[in-house]
Design a protein around this motif. Structure first.
Motif, mmCIF file in Angstrom:
data_model
loop_
_atom_site.group_PDB
_atom_site.id
_atom_site.type_symbol
_atom_site.label_atom_id
_atom_site.label_comp_id
_atom_site.label_asym_id
_atom_site.label_seq_id
_atom_site.Cartn_x
_atom_site.Cartn_y
_atom_site.Cartn_z
ATOM 1 N N LEU A 1 130.036 60.304 4.429
ATOM 2 C CA LEU A 1 128.339 60.735 4.540
ATOM 3 C C LEU A 1 127.704 59.546 3.986
ATOM 4 O O LEU A 1 128.296 59.463 2.129
ATOM 5 C CB LEU A 1 128.245 61.856 3.586
ATOM 6 N N GLN A 2 126.544 59.034 4.245
ATOM 7 C CA GLN A 2 126.116 57.957 3.596
ATOM 8 C C GLN A 2 124.517 58.401 2.932
ATOM 9 O O GLN A 2 124.253 57.745 2.457
ATOM 10 C CB GLN A 2 125.489 57.251 4.714
ATOM 11 N N ASP A 3 123.856 59.633 3.330
ATOM 12 C CA ASP A 3 123.059 59.965 3.412
ATOM 13 C C ASP A 3 122.851 61.040 1.686
ATOM 14 O O ASP A 3 123.592 62.519 2.775
ATOM 15 C CB ASP A 3 121.899 60.201 4.277
ATOM 16 N N LYS A 4 122.501 61.460 0.877
ATOM 17 C CA LYS A 4 122.835 62.360 0.067
ATOM 18 C C LYS A 4 121.382 63.326 0.979
ATOM 19 O O LYS A 4 121.771 64.684 0.023
ATOM 20 C CB LYS A 4 122.301 61.664 -1.508
ATOM 21 N N GLU A 5 120.566 62.831 0.958
ATOM 22 C CA GLU A 5 119.156 64.159 1.611
ATOM 23 C C GLU A 5 120.115 64.734 3.464
ATOM 24 O O GLU A 5 120.297 66.281 2.756
ATOM 25 C CB GLU A 5 118.333 63.591 1.666
ATOM 26 N N GLU A 6 121.146 64.161 3.095
ATOM 27 C CA GLU A 6 121.804 64.516 4.562
ATOM 28 C C GLU A 6 123.099 66.013 3.970
ATOM 29 O O GLU A 6 122.993 67.149 4.431
ATOM 30 C CB GLU A 6 122.258 64.130 5.338
ATOM 31 N N LEU A 7 123.587 65.967 3.493
ATOM 32 C CA LEU A 7 124.695 66.910 2.323
ATOM 33 C C LEU A 7 123.347 68.068 1.675
ATOM 34 O O LEU A 7 123.709 69.291 1.635
ATOM 35 C CB LEU A 7 125.538 65.783 1.505
ATOM 36 N N GLU A 8 121.998 67.547 0.639
ATOM 37 C CA GLU A 8 121.398 68.725 0.132
ATOM 38 C C GLU A 8 120.357 69.467 1.421
ATOM 39 O O GLU A 8 120.878 70.652 1.032
ATOM 40 C CB GLU A 8 119.946 67.653 -0.061
ATOM 41 N N GLU A 9 120.309 69.229 2.368
ATOM 42 C CA GLU A 9 120.032 69.890 3.885
ATOM 43 C C GLU A 9 121.702 70.582 4.025
ATOM 44 O O GLU A 9 121.044 71.571 4.525
ATOM 45 C CB GLU A 9 119.854 68.586 5.219
ATOM 46 N N LEU A 10 122.246 70.371 4.337
ATOM 47 C CA LEU A 10 123.787 70.745 4.583
ATOM 48 C C LEU A 10 124.446 72.644 3.680
ATOM 49 O O LEU A 10 124.283 73.253 3.883
ATOM 50 C CB LEU A 10 124.758 70.271 5.253
ATOM 51 N N GLU B 1 127.426 72.041 9.552
ATOM 52 C CA GLU B 1 128.339 71.280 10.479
ATOM 53 C C GLU B 1 130.065 71.788 10.946
ATOM 54 O O GLU B 1 130.828 70.676 9.999
ATOM 55 C CB GLU B 1 128.137 69.643 8.631
#
Length: 107
Positions: free
Chosen positions: A56-65, A29
């Motif tokens: 950030l609104q999505d925990k899964e997005e952070l995990e993917e990043l 990112e």
């Protein structure tokens, strides 16, 4: 011959120490998620930009990043490690190139 094996072992230890001191970076990112690892593939640091984390609104997005950044750092570590080992191997093979003649004179 045992001297050569001992030298190889010493060189391997030197490379390991050198790899411990080399840091590599993986980013995702645009640098908002950063992972620093040693060239021995040990994760040293994980940084997430505060402003990015706040929006950030999505925990899964952070995990993917995080996974992307970690994988990039580990790939860089692998590249550095391979380069270092290749250099040491060439160095050592230059010194043991005569092994083929070790048994040549014996019948």
């Amino acid at each position: 011959m045992f001297d050569k094996l001992f030298q190889a072992q010493q060189k391997a230890e030197e490379v390991k120490k050198r790899l411990d001191s080399i840091s590599v970076l993986g980013e995702a990112e645009g640098g908002k998620v950063r992972v620093v690892a040693s060239a021995n593939k040990e994760i040293k640091e994980v940084k997430i930009d505060n402003a990015f984390l706040d929006q950030l609104q999505d925990k899964e997005e952070l995990e993917e990043l995080l996974a992307v950044a970690i994988n990039k750092a580990l790939q860089q570590a692998e590249n550095v490690s391979q380069s270092e080992m290749q250099a040491v191997s060439q160095d050592l093979l230059g010194g043991v190139g005569g092994l083929g003649n070790l048994f040549a004179g014996k019948k």
